[in-house]
Scaffold this motif. Structure first.
Motif, PDB file in Angstrom:
ATOM      1  N   VAL A 166       0.817  -1.219   0.000  1.00  0.00           N
ATOM      2  CA  VAL A 166       0.000   0.000   0.000  1.00  0.00           C
ATOM      3  C   VAL A 166       0.852   1.272   0.000  1.00  0.00           C
ATOM      4  N   GLU A 167       2.128   1.140  -0.321  1.00  0.00           N
ATOM      5  CA  GLU A 167       3.038   2.289  -0.279  1.00  0.00           C
ATOM      6  C   GLU A 167       2.522   3.477  -1.094  1.00  0.00           C
ATOM      7  N   ALA A 178      -5.954   1.080  -5.049  1.00  0.00           N
ATOM      8  CA  ALA A 178      -7.001   1.727  -4.248  1.00  0.00           C
ATOM      9  C   ALA A 178      -7.336   0.839  -3.061  1.00  0.00           C
ATOM     10  N   VAL A 179      -7.541   1.471  -1.918  1.00  0.00           N
ATOM     11  CA  VAL A 179      -7.908   0.777  -0.686  1.00  0.00           C
ATOM     12  C   VAL A 179      -8.956   1.630   0.008  1.00  0.00           C
ATOM     13  N   TRP A 180     -10.046   0.982   0.465  1.00  0.00           N
ATOM     14  CA  TRP A 180     -11.049   1.726   1.221  1.00  0.00           C
ATOM     15  C   TRP A 180     -11.791   0.811   2.169  1.00  0.00           C
ATOM     16  N   ASP A 181     -12.339   1.418   3.203  1.00  0.00           N
ATOM     17  CA  ASP A 181     -13.075   0.727   4.260  1.00  0.00           C
ATOM     18  C   ASP A 181     -14.290   0.001   3.683  1.00  0.00           C
ATOM     19  N   ILE A 208      -5.012   6.475   2.692  1.00  0.00           N
ATOM     20  CA  ILE A 208      -5.529   5.492   3.640  1.00  0.00           C
ATOM     21  C   ILE A 208      -5.796   6.156   4.981  1.00  0.00           C
ATOM     22  N   LYS A 209      -6.957   5.860   5.528  1.00  0.00           N
ATOM     23  CA  LYS A 209      -7.319   6.363   6.860  1.00  0.00           C
ATOM     24  C   LYS A 209      -6.743   5.423   7.911  1.00  0.00           C
ATOM     25  N   GLY A 268      -8.245  -6.345  12.262  1.00  0.00           N
ATOM     26  CA  GLY A 268      -9.675  -6.633  12.358  1.00  0.00           C
ATOM     27  C   GLY A 268     -10.538  -5.800  11.431  1.00  0.00           C
ATOM     28  N   ALA A 269      -9.976  -4.753  10.823  1.00  0.00           N
ATOM     29  CA  ALA A 269     -10.740  -3.913   9.899  1.00  0.00           C
ATOM     30  C   ALA A 269     -10.923  -4.656   8.574  1.00  0.00           C
TER      31      ALA A 269
END
Length: 120
Positions: free
Chosen positions: A59-60, A97-100, A66-67, A74-75
């Motif tokens: 995820v660099e 891309a990364v998101w909750d 990223i939050k 656990g997320a």
């Protein structure tokens, strides 16, 4: 008219069957975050009868977006990225891309991906 390459929706366990360079979208639970290498180790215990599959997600290039809570163990997070093959053992994905994932209904997600896979 051309646009970005579409991603393939897969389960985390299916990543090991994807060819290098395949653009994928998947869901995983943060198992560990390795700060030194900006690597998220994600897991998803599906199917439940098998040991959980672990994916190493670089995820660099996403660190500014990223939050903090998306790195917490656990997320559940969504990832779009490219499958890589490395000399190291394991599954590696370069994230774009990364998101909750929010309040995900995991069973409904697993069923939806399985039905999509069956449909071809």
């Amino acid at each position: 008219m051309s646009g970005p390459i579409a991603s393939n929706l897969v389960l985390l366990a299916d990543l090991e069957d994807c060819k290098p360079g395949t653009k994928v979208r998947f869901l995983g639970c943060v198992h560990e975050y390795i700060v030194k290498t900006a690597t998220l180790r994600l897991k998803h215990n599906h199917p439940a009868s098998t040991p959980p599959t672990i994916a190493n997600v670089d995820v660099e290039h996403n660190l500014e977006r990223i939050k903090r809570h998306e790195l917490d163990v656990g997320a559940w997070i969504n990832v779009i990225g490219y499958v890589e093959r490395r000399k190291d053992k394991g599954i590696f994905v370069q994230a774009v891309a990364v998101w909750d994932a929010g309040n995900i209904d995991l069973i409904a997600y697993e069923n939806a991906v399985a039905k999509r896979k069956e449909a071809g």
